[in-house]
Write a protein that holds these residues in place. Structure first.
Motif, short mmCIF file in Angstrom:
data_model
loop_
_atom_site.label_atom_id
_atom_site.label_comp_id
_atom_site.label_asym_id
_atom_site.label_seq_id
_atom_site.Cartn_x
_atom_site.Cartn_y
_atom_site.Cartn_z
N GLU A 138 0.84 -1.21 0.00
CA GLU A 138 0.00 0.00 0.00
C GLU A 138 0.87 1.26 0.00
O GLU A 138 0.55 2.26 -0.67
N LYS A 171 2.05 1.72 -3.41
CA LYS A 171 0.95 2.17 -4.27
C LYS A 171 0.80 3.70 -4.19
O LYS A 171 0.50 4.37 -5.20
N GLU A 220 1.53 -1.02 -11.25
CA GLU A 220 0.15 -1.06 -10.75
C GLU A 220 -0.45 -2.45 -10.85
O GLU A 220 -1.13 -2.92 -9.94
N SER A 229 -1.59 -4.48 -7.53
CA SER A 229 -3.03 -4.73 -7.36
C SER A 229 -3.33 -6.23 -7.25
O SER A 229 -4.16 -6.65 -6.44
N TYR A 268 -4.88 -7.96 -4.00
CA TYR A 268 -6.11 -8.74 -4.12
C TYR A 268 -5.98 -10.09 -3.40
O TYR A 268 -6.87 -10.51 -2.65
N ASN A 283 -9.13 -4.11 -5.69
CA ASN A 283 -7.89 -4.41 -6.41
C ASN A 283 -8.13 -5.40 -7.55
O ASN A 283 -7.47 -5.31 -8.60
N ILE A 336 -9.32 -3.47 -10.59
CA ILE A 336 -8.24 -2.77 -11.29
C ILE A 336 -7.57 -3.71 -12.28
O ILE A 336 -7.32 -3.34 -13.45
#
Length: 747
Positions: free
Chosen positions: A592, A595, A604, A608, A612, A627, A630
């Motif tokens: 995080e 991110k 990304e 993600s 997830y 996530n 995405i």
């Protein structure tokens, strides 16, 4: 008259000498040689033997972390000592005496035993008349035993048993012969002879306690070599019941407790160790270690409180200073079991700080501290402790299973520490870069003030440690009796002055103009007058603001490099915590953070996808779906998206690949069994049924090699050429090309 008197004296002396001949069986002769053997030659030999025994006991170091050897002696299997006795030694030969100065105590004992046999044996008509000769042979065998010359030792013991069946030392000799056979890996022979001594003749009750104890101890040694553990327990139990030899009996009891512990018979182990710990006749080292083993075998219940209290009493006893390392350690282990982690850490640190310590003990202490840090998710600290374990581990224990496990565990922690350090360092530098000029100046001014204050405190502590005394002229503790009042006669005053000088001037070379920090200012100039002001002392760079401001990166490429390295480290940390340490919290924290900090969308997709998976594992469905969307919406054609859509598909592909590998192995075994034609047929069949497998180039090369084994050179070259052209960029294609070059050189 005087002449007659001399003749009479001479006659008496001659008569005594003749009557004391080893060839004459008379009362005078027997007693003369027996007394001379016992109180002269054998006495000196036995004293040398006892000194040698003491040396062995002093050199032998027990490792109480492992099961003790029943006999406290360490034999070097690679080096068998050879006795260096010389012909004529012990018979007044001065050269031999000079050469024997370097003999060990056991060699000297053997020399005396040989001398007793050679000079005082009275073997008349096949019967030995000197009752001390069997003692000499027994001493000879024991001396050879301790110099690892086991075959000659057996010969000495056999001679006693064969020729002196009624000797008072016959049973002890049989036990020594059995022990020697054990050292020669003749355990069965040793067991049979000892059984005959103890059981077959049914005279165990008639044997002296010392002999019975020695026999059962030797039986336990023999059964230990054959891994018959129940018999070892049986004979050790019988030996400790007698308890005549305090040292050996206490050792037997300790080994018995260790065996019970290894067999997970904790109740029996506690009973044995409790008895040994409370037995005042036992040597103190075994009693202390028995308390430690008692703690090891105590469950984490109310009884552990009593055992811990027992250890605390031992710790307070000043007589136990040399055992503090192990007492503190075991107290820490008990506190870990009671979930008193901070108490445990304090005990472990005290164990490491104890004066009498050894490296092997430290490996356990560092491991415990590492485990505590690991369980608290302080992985950097855990890795540092595991590093310490590996640092203090000697070569002797380097391949121990426990050490290998720690090494594997620490391998991942080493990588983790590297990335954590990168994140910490780069974050600090990037924070400084983000500050304004004024903020940077203010930050480093505070830092410089802090280190100045710390330096002053350290110097003051150094001054205090000098214990200067009440006056310059006082006599210091290290003055060696010098009573002069001059300053330089007092060592404490000199030390104080040295510290005070360095505090003001720093380290200066003894030379002219030592006050000047820059000697170049003197070149080409005249000597300064007395009224000139002294040059300023050079300032420590650590106190200069420019030292830090100049070190802050200014170029954008340097700043971007720091940012990229930090981001890569955060990503790797997220994967390590997710995959290796199964720590969802720290994995999420790092991913995080990455991110938020990333400047583009390069990472990304990967971030993600992993978020997830982690959120799904902790059942945070909202964030998992966020996530997942995405990945599915922005990157629908990627492998990550396909895995999310069809999670079982990968498993099916893996199973299919496993079947391909299995079939390849079967075909390869045909090749190894020289079934080359069959190999080619199977490859042709199998190749048509698989597509897009990494093993296809391998199968093609294997087919070419098989063709080369049973067809001509032209067919072989053609098959190799096909592989080299079809799979040019693979290892197999390059290998085929290399073989073709060698094949062309062969006519």
């Amino acid at each position: 008259m005087k002449k007659l008197s001399n003749i009479l004296v001479f006659s008496i002396v001659l008569t005594i000498i003749v009557s004391c001949s080893v060839k004459k069986n008379s009362i005078i002769s027997r007693n003369f040689h027996a007394l001379t053997t016992k109180y002269n030659v054998l006495f000196n030999g036995e004293q040398a033997y006892l000194k040698g025994l003491k040396e062995i006991e002093d050199k032998h170091k027990d490792n109480f972390w492992k099961r003790l050897a029943i006999e406290p002696i360490t034999f070097n299997d690679r080096k068998i000592q050879q006795v260096s006795l010389k012909p004529g030694s012990g018979f007044g030969n001065d050269d031999a005496v000079e050469e024997n100065k370097n003999l060990t105590n056991f060699d000297k004992a053997e020399e005396k035993a040989v001398k007793a046999i050679q000079k005082h044996s009275m073997n008349i008509n096949g019967y030995e008349k000197n009752r001390q000769i069997d003692d000499a042979y027994l001493l000879l065998g024991k001396a050879r035993y301790y110099t690892q010359r086991f075959i000659p030792a057996i010969e000495s013991f056999n001679y006693v048993i064969a020729n002196y069946p009624n000797a008072n030392l016959i049973n002890e000799t049989k036990i020594w012969r059995a022990k020697t056979n054990i050292r020669l890996d003749n355990e069965k022979l040793a067991i049979e002879s000892l059984k005959f001594l103890l059981e077959v003749q049914e005279n165990e009750k008639e044997l002296p306690d010392e002999i019975r104890e020695q026999a059962h101890t030797a039986m336990a040694m023999a059964y230990e070599k054959t891994d018959t553990i129940q018999k070892v327990i049986e004979h050790l139990t019988k030996a400790v019941t007698i308890f005549k030899n305090k040292e050996q009996s206490a050792r037997n009891m300790f080994v018995l407790g260790q065996i019970y512990s290894e067999l997970d018979r904790k109740d029996s182990a506690r009973m044995v160790f409790k008895k040994l710990a409370d037995y005042k006749k036992a040597p103190y080292k075994y009693r202390i270690r028995a308390n430690v083993e008692l703690a090891k075998n105590t469950a984490n219940d109310s009884s552990s409180v009593l055992v811990l209290s027992r250890l605390k009493k031992l710790i307070k006893n000043t007589d136990n200073r040399k055992f503090l390392n192990v007492l503190y350690y075991q107290a820490g282990v008990l506190e870990v079991g009671r979930n008193k982690t901070q108490n445990a850490i304090n005990y472990f640190k005290k164990s490491l700080a104890a004066k009498n310590n050894d490296d092997y003990q430290k490996t356990y202490t560092y491991e415990q501290l590492g485990n505590i840090a690991f369980n608290k998710q302080k992985y950097v600290s855990a890795g540092a402790y595991y590093d310490s374990v590996l640092t203090v581990t000697s070569k002797e224990f380097d391949q121990e299973k426990r050490i290998r496990r720690i090494r594997r565990k620490n391998k991942g922690l080493t990588t983790l520490r590297k990335f954590e350090e990168t994140v910490k360092t780069n974050d600090s530098v990037l924070n400084l870069v983000a500050m304004s000029k004024d903020e940077q100046v203010l930050f480093f001014e505070k830092y410089i003030e802090k280190i100045k204050k710390e330096d002053e405190e350290n110097k003051q502590q150094m001054l205090n440690s000098q214990n200067f005394g009440s006056s310059f002229g006082g006599i210091g503790a290290n003055n060696s009796g010098k009573k002069g009042k001059w300053y330089f006669y007092n060592t404490q005053s000199v030390a104080f002055g040295k510290v005070a000088f360095e505090r003001v001037w720093g380290n200066r070379v003894l030379e002219d103009n030592w006050r000047l920090s820059d000697k170049n200012s003197l070149l080409g100039e005249e000597e300064s007058s007395e009224n000139d002001s002294p040059t300023e002392v050079k300032v420590d760079p650590r106190y200069e603001l420019s030292t830090y401001i100049d070190a802050i990166p200014k170029e954008s490429k340097d700043i971007d490099k720091l940012s990229d390295d930090r981001n890569e480290a955060l990503y790797q940390l997220g994967l390590i915590y997710k995959e290796q340490f199964k720590n969802s919290e720290l994995a999420i924290k790092n991913l995080e953070k990455l991110k938020k900090l990333r400047k583009d969308d390069k990472m990304e997709l990967a971030i993600s996808y992993h978020l997830y998976q982690v959120y799904s594992q902790i059942n945070d469905q909202e964030k998992a779906d966020y996530n997942k969307n995405i990945v599915l919406n922005k990157y629908p054609e990627t492998k990550f998206a396909q895995v999310i859509k069809s999670p079982n598909k990968k498993l099916i592909e893996n199973k299919k690949e496993d079947q391909v590998v299995k079939k390849y192995k079967e075909i390869y075994y045909l090749y190894k069994e020289n079934k080359f034609e069959e190999t080619v047929v199977e490859i042709d069949k199998f190749s048509s049924s698989i597509q897009n497998s990494n093993l296809i180039p391998k199968l093609a090369l294997l087919k070419a090699l098989s063709i080369g084994k049973y067809q001509d050179k032209v067919a072989y070259a053609k098959a190799l050429e096909f592989v080299s052209l079809s799979y040019a960029n693979t290892i197999e294609g390059k290998k085929a090309k290399e073989i073709m070059k060698k094949l062309k050189k062969i006519k």
